[in-house]
Design an enzyme around this catalytic site. Structure first.
Site, PDB file in Angstrom:
ATOM      1  N   SER A 194      -8.457  13.692   5.022  1.00 34.92           N
ATOM      2  CA  SER A 194      -7.131  14.133   5.488  1.00 34.92           C
ATOM      3  C   SER A 194      -6.417  14.784   4.317  1.00 34.92           C
ATOM      4  O   SER A 194      -6.868  14.674   3.161  1.00 34.92           O
ATOM      5  CB  SER A 194      -6.289  12.943   5.980  1.00 34.92           C
ATOM      6  OG  SER A 194      -5.711  12.257   4.878  1.00 34.92           O
ATOM      7  N   LYS A 254      -4.742  12.396  -3.020  1.00 37.48           N
ATOM      8  CA  LYS A 254      -5.201  11.306  -3.901  1.00 37.48           C
ATOM      9  C   LYS A 254      -6.348  11.801  -4.794  1.00 37.48           C
ATOM     10  O   LYS A 254      -6.452  11.415  -5.956  1.00 37.48           O
ATOM     11  CB  LYS A 254      -5.647  10.084  -3.085  1.00 37.48           C
ATOM     12  CG  LYS A 254      -4.619   9.542  -2.134  1.00 37.48           C
ATOM     13  CD  LYS A 254      -3.362   9.088  -2.815  1.00 37.48           C
ATOM     14  CE  LYS A 254      -3.265   7.605  -2.971  1.00 37.48           C
ATOM     15  NZ  LYS A 254      -1.905   7.172  -3.398  1.00 37.48           N
ATOM     16  N   TYR A 267      -3.526  13.864   3.177  1.00 34.80           N
ATOM     17  CA  TYR A 267      -3.038  12.766   2.340  1.00 34.80           C
ATOM     18  C   TYR A 267      -4.140  12.346   1.352  1.00 34.80           C
ATOM     19  O   TYR A 267      -3.908  12.236   0.144  1.00 34.80           O
ATOM     20  CB  TYR A 267      -2.614  11.563   3.209  1.00 34.80           C
ATOM     21  CG  TYR A 267      -2.795  10.243   2.503  1.00 34.80           C
ATOM     22  CD1 TYR A 267      -2.017   9.922   1.387  1.00 34.80           C
ATOM     23  CD2 TYR A 267      -3.781   9.328   2.915  1.00 34.80           C
ATOM     24  CE1 TYR A 267      -2.212   8.721   0.704  1.00 34.80           C
ATOM     25  CE2 TYR A 267      -3.974   8.138   2.244  1.00 34.80           C
ATOM     26  CZ  TYR A 267      -3.187   7.840   1.143  1.00 34.80           C
ATOM     27  OH  TYR A 267      -3.384   6.663   0.471  1.00 34.80           O
ATOM     28  N   HIS A 268      -5.352  12.123   1.881  1.00 34.82           N
ATOM     29  CA  HIS A 268      -6.439  11.690   1.000  1.00 34.82           C
ATOM     30  C   HIS A 268      -6.760  12.770  -0.042  1.00 34.82           C
ATOM     31  O   HIS A 268      -7.147  12.470  -1.165  1.00 34.82           O
ATOM     32  CB  HIS A 268      -7.681  11.335   1.822  1.00 34.82           C
ATOM     33  CG  HIS A 268      -7.503  10.093   2.654  1.00 34.82           C
ATOM     34  ND1 HIS A 268      -7.205  10.123   3.991  1.00 34.82           N
ATOM     35  CD2 HIS A 268      -7.557   8.791   2.314  1.00 34.82           C
ATOM     36  CE1 HIS A 268      -7.086   8.877   4.447  1.00 34.82           C
ATOM     37  NE2 HIS A 268      -7.296   8.049   3.453  1.00 34.82           N
ATOM     38  N   THR A 278      -7.369   5.735  -3.321  1.00 32.42           N
ATOM     39  CA  THR A 278      -7.880   5.226  -2.046  1.00 32.42           C
ATOM     40  C   THR A 278      -9.385   5.459  -1.938  1.00 32.42           C
ATOM     41  O   THR A 278      -9.917   6.462  -2.436  1.00 32.42           O
ATOM     42  CB  THR A 278      -7.162   5.890  -0.846  1.00 32.42           C
ATOM     43  OG1 THR A 278      -7.987   5.786   0.323  1.00 32.42           O
ATOM     44  CG2 THR A 278      -6.884   7.358  -1.066  1.00 32.42           C
TER      45      THR A 278
HETATM   46  N1  LIG Z   1      -1.334   0.245   2.400  1.00 37.33           N
HETATM   47  C1  LIG Z   1      -2.624   0.568   2.325  1.00 37.33           C
HETATM   48  O1  LIG Z   1      -3.444   0.104   3.132  1.00 37.33           O
HETATM   49  C2  LIG Z   1      -3.117   1.480   1.234  1.00 37.33           C
HETATM   50  C3  LIG Z   1      -4.499   1.732   1.155  1.00 37.33           C
HETATM   51  C4  LIG Z   1      -4.963   2.552   0.129  1.00 37.33           C
HETATM   52  C5  LIG Z   1      -4.076   3.117  -0.773  1.00 37.33           C
HETATM   53  N2  LIG Z   1      -2.743   2.873  -0.647  1.00 37.33           N
HETATM   54  C6  LIG Z   1      -1.846   3.485  -1.636  1.00 37.33           C
HETATM   55  O2  LIG Z   1      -1.017   2.479  -2.191  1.00 37.33           O
HETATM   56  C7  LIG Z   1       0.277   3.009  -2.461  1.00 37.33           C
HETATM   57  C8  LIG Z   1       1.334   2.145  -1.773  1.00 37.33           C
HETATM   58  O3  LIG Z   1       1.067   2.128  -0.389  1.00 37.33           O
HETATM   59  P1  LIG Z   1       2.044   1.426   0.626  1.00 37.33           P
HETATM   60  O4  LIG Z   1       1.254   1.060   1.831  1.00 37.33           O
HETATM   61  O5  LIG Z   1       2.810   0.368  -0.084  1.00 37.33           O
HETATM   62  O6  LIG Z   1       2.986   2.646   1.011  1.00 37.33           O
HETATM   63  P2  LIG Z   1       4.573   2.653   1.164  1.00 37.33           P
HETATM   64  O7  LIG Z   1       4.940   3.926   1.795  1.00 37.33           O
HETATM   65  O8  LIG Z   1       5.020   1.420   1.866  1.00 37.33           O
HETATM   66  O9  LIG Z   1       5.066   2.585  -0.341  1.00 37.33           O
HETATM   67  C9  LIG Z   1       5.267   3.705  -1.145  1.00 37.33           C
HETATM   68  C10 LIG Z   1       6.691   3.651  -1.652  1.00 37.33           C
HETATM   69  O10 LIG Z   1       6.913   4.762  -2.509  1.00 37.33           O
HETATM   70  C11 LIG Z   1       8.169   5.312  -2.226  1.00 37.33           C
HETATM   71  N3  LIG Z   1       8.165   6.726  -2.595  1.00 37.33           N
HETATM   72  C12 LIG Z   1       7.440   7.747  -2.059  1.00 37.33           C
HETATM   73  N4  LIG Z   1       7.753   8.911  -2.653  1.00 37.33           N
HETATM   74  C13 LIG Z   1       8.684   8.627  -3.596  1.00 37.33           C
HETATM   75  C14 LIG Z   1       9.418   9.415  -4.511  1.00 37.33           C
HETATM   76  N5  LIG Z   1       9.270  10.735  -4.561  1.00 37.33           N
HETATM   77  N6  LIG Z   1      10.292   8.798  -5.346  1.00 37.33           N
HETATM   78  C15 LIG Z   1      10.476   7.454  -5.295  1.00 37.33           C
HETATM   79  N7  LIG Z   1       9.819   6.652  -4.426  1.00 37.33           N
HETATM   80  C16 LIG Z   1       8.943   7.243  -3.577  1.00 37.33           C
HETATM   81  C17 LIG Z   1       8.351   5.107  -0.724  1.00 37.33           C
HETATM   82  O11 LIG Z   1       9.700   5.136  -0.333  1.00 37.33           O
HETATM   83  C18 LIG Z   1       7.702   3.751  -0.502  1.00 37.33           C
HETATM   84  O12 LIG Z   1       8.633   2.700  -0.578  1.00 37.33           O
HETATM   85  C19 LIG Z   1       0.281   4.445  -1.990  1.00 37.33           C
HETATM   86  O13 LIG Z   1       0.053   5.285  -3.081  1.00 37.33           O
HETATM   87  C20 LIG Z   1      -0.884   4.498  -1.030  1.00 37.33           C
HETATM   88  O14 LIG Z   1      -1.456   5.789  -0.993  1.00 37.33           O
HETATM   89  C21 LIG Z   1      -2.248   2.082   0.332  1.00 37.33           C
END
Ligand SMILES: NC(=O)c1ccc[n+]([C@@H]2O[C@H](COP(=O)([O-])OP(=O)(O)OC[C@H]3O[C@@H](n4cnc5c(N)ncnc54)[C@H](O)[C@@H]3O)[C@@H](O)[C@H]2O)c1
Length: 396
Positions: free
Chosen positions: A193, A199, A195-196, A158
């Site tokens: 945060s 990452k 969370y960040h 991120t």
């Molecule tokens: N959506 C955004 O705007 C955004 C921005 C920057 C970075 N990201 C990164 O992109 C990635 C996906 O984001 P997203 O918005 O699709 O989030 P999301 O929560 O919708 O998707 C993540 C998926 O991973 C699964 N998961 C989590 N822990 C798990 C585990 N231990 N075993 C198996 N599955 C597991 C969750 O159930 C979920 O379906 C993340 O790593 C997030 O940090 C997202």
């Protein structure tokens, strides 16, 4: 036919990514443990519409297109489950057949707890975030090290890893001159945060794996994503991705549009000068695809800043208001006390040419794009719950 393994394939980005690769003829396997859905249930966050289970969605996709997406339900924080994806020992009725094991050329790693407010709810959710995210990444690195060293890991990081420094943000690396000598280091990170922070730690873990074991890794420093529909999900509403508009899991543009639809004042935190880079969900798919087509070298940690344009919170609120008003809605913008600890006015100048240089064609946030999102959100207006929009999870 190239095999893509998508970790976190039930998520907001994971599911559309699975459809995207499947549509293009790749063998696709998705893995998820429903962490996100369970967290939504636990915290009682509203979702715009119900989403079928991963197995049901894969079945709908197969009926509509004849294409198969393999589904594995497994907790990847468990090292044995992760390794089972690679050594063939993970057995479920519906799961991987042996022919699929060990040969994923590309692994897209989305499987993390992705919310900053979730990570700061309390000590328990902080603990879940840290242990889940770091364990999944560490387990993946070891599994690839042991069973699939030549596979390319595409990891979602991120832009929040960098924070908001008072200098230009480079794509992952910075050359530093110190006492007459020069070297290249990871760009300084200062996450806003917990969370960040996970990452940032993920990036360090991957950098270690690259240096020690010559792994191939692309780390995509992504900004907040907006959007609902993708080309592939258009064929059936039931293929639309999970859409949250609550404070915990909703991203800002998705939230503002939902707020505008029900006449809930747009929640600008503090002065609203917080500036970030944004991208359309369709561009996330393109970025991952272009990264897959041009893999990192063995022993390379390649970093791209995955954003297409920058906006301040005030600019996003004003745009949402303008588009909402043009549709006959009454849209108020309200500055509220900022529950987060962050700079509300700051310098922000990230570099983000790398992905376009490998072929990504940006979809910008135009009034037309916003209007198409309003169209979908309005269809589900009756499902929107006002009580989940703002709860004020505090950083302090
Ligand atoms: N959506 C955004 O705007 C955004 C921005 C920057 C970075 N990201 C990164 O992109 C990635 C996906 O984001 P997203 O918005 O699709 O989030 P999301 O929560 O919708 O998707 C993540 C998926 O991973 C699964 N998961 C989590 N822990 C798990 C585990 N231990 N075993 C198996 N599955 C597991 C969750 O159930 C979920 O379906 C993340 O790593 C997030 O940090 C997202």
């Amino acid at each position: 036919m190239s095999h893509v393994l998508i970790l976190g394939g039930d998520g907001y980005l994971g599911w559309p990514t699975a459809l995207y690769f499947s549509e293009r003829g790749y063998q696709v396997t998705v893995v998820d443990n429903y962490f996100r859905r369970n967290a939504c249930t636990e915290l009682d966050t509203g979702m715009l519409y119900p989403v079928p289970t991963l197995l049901e969605r894969a079945e709908i996709w197969q009926k509509q297109t004849g294409r198969e997406i393999k589904v594995v339900i497994a907790d990847l924080a468990d090292p044995e489950r992760m390794r089972g994806l690679f050594d063939g020992s993970l057995q479920y009725d519906w799961a991987l057949d042996k022919a699929f094991t060990g040969i994923a050329q590309t692994i897209v790693h989305y499987a993390e707890q992705p919310s900053a407010p979730y990570s700061l709810l309390d000590y328990k959710h902080a603990d879940i975030t840290l242990s889940n995210n770091l364990r999944v990444t560490n387990n993946l690195l070891w599994a690839v090290r042991d069973f699939a060293r030549d596979s390319h890991i595409i990891k979602l990081g991120t832009m929040g890893e960098y924070g908001t420094p008072d200098i230009d943000i480079e794509e992952g690396w910075l050359e530093i001159e110190h006492k007459g000598r020069k070297d290249k280091f990871l760009f300084p990170r200062q996450a806003g945060s917990l969370y960040h922070t996970t990452k940032v730690m993920d990036t360090d873990l991957m950098w270690f794996g690259v240096r020690m074991w010559n792994l191939r890794v692309t780390d995509l420093m992504q900004g907040p994503v907006y959007g609902i529909e993708t080309e592939e999900s258009r064929i059936d509403d039931r293929l639309n991705t999970i859409f949250n508009y609550d404070e915990i899991f909703g991203t800002i543009v998705n939230r503002f549009i939902t707020q505008a639809v029900i006449g809930y004042p747009l929640t600008v935190y503090g002065a609203g000068g917080q500036t970030r880079g944004y991208l359309n969900i369709k561009d996330t798919l393109q970025c991952v695809h272009m990264s897959e087509l041009t893999p990192a070298e063995s022993g390379e940690l390649r970093i791209f800043n995955q954003i297409m344009e920058t906006f301040s919170v005030n600019q996003l609120a004003e745009m949402t208001q303008r588009v909402g008003v043009s549709r006959g809605l009454e849209v108020e913008i309200k500055s509220i006390e900022n529950p987060r600890k962050e700079a509300e006015e700051h310098y922000y100048n990230p570099t983000y040419q790398g992905l376009q240089a490998i072929g990504v064609k940006p979809n910008y946030l135009t009034d037309e794009v916003m209007n198409s999102m309003f169209d979908i959100v309005e269809r589900y207006r009756d499902n929107i719950r006002e009580d989940v929009i703002f709860k004020g999870v505090k950083w302090g």
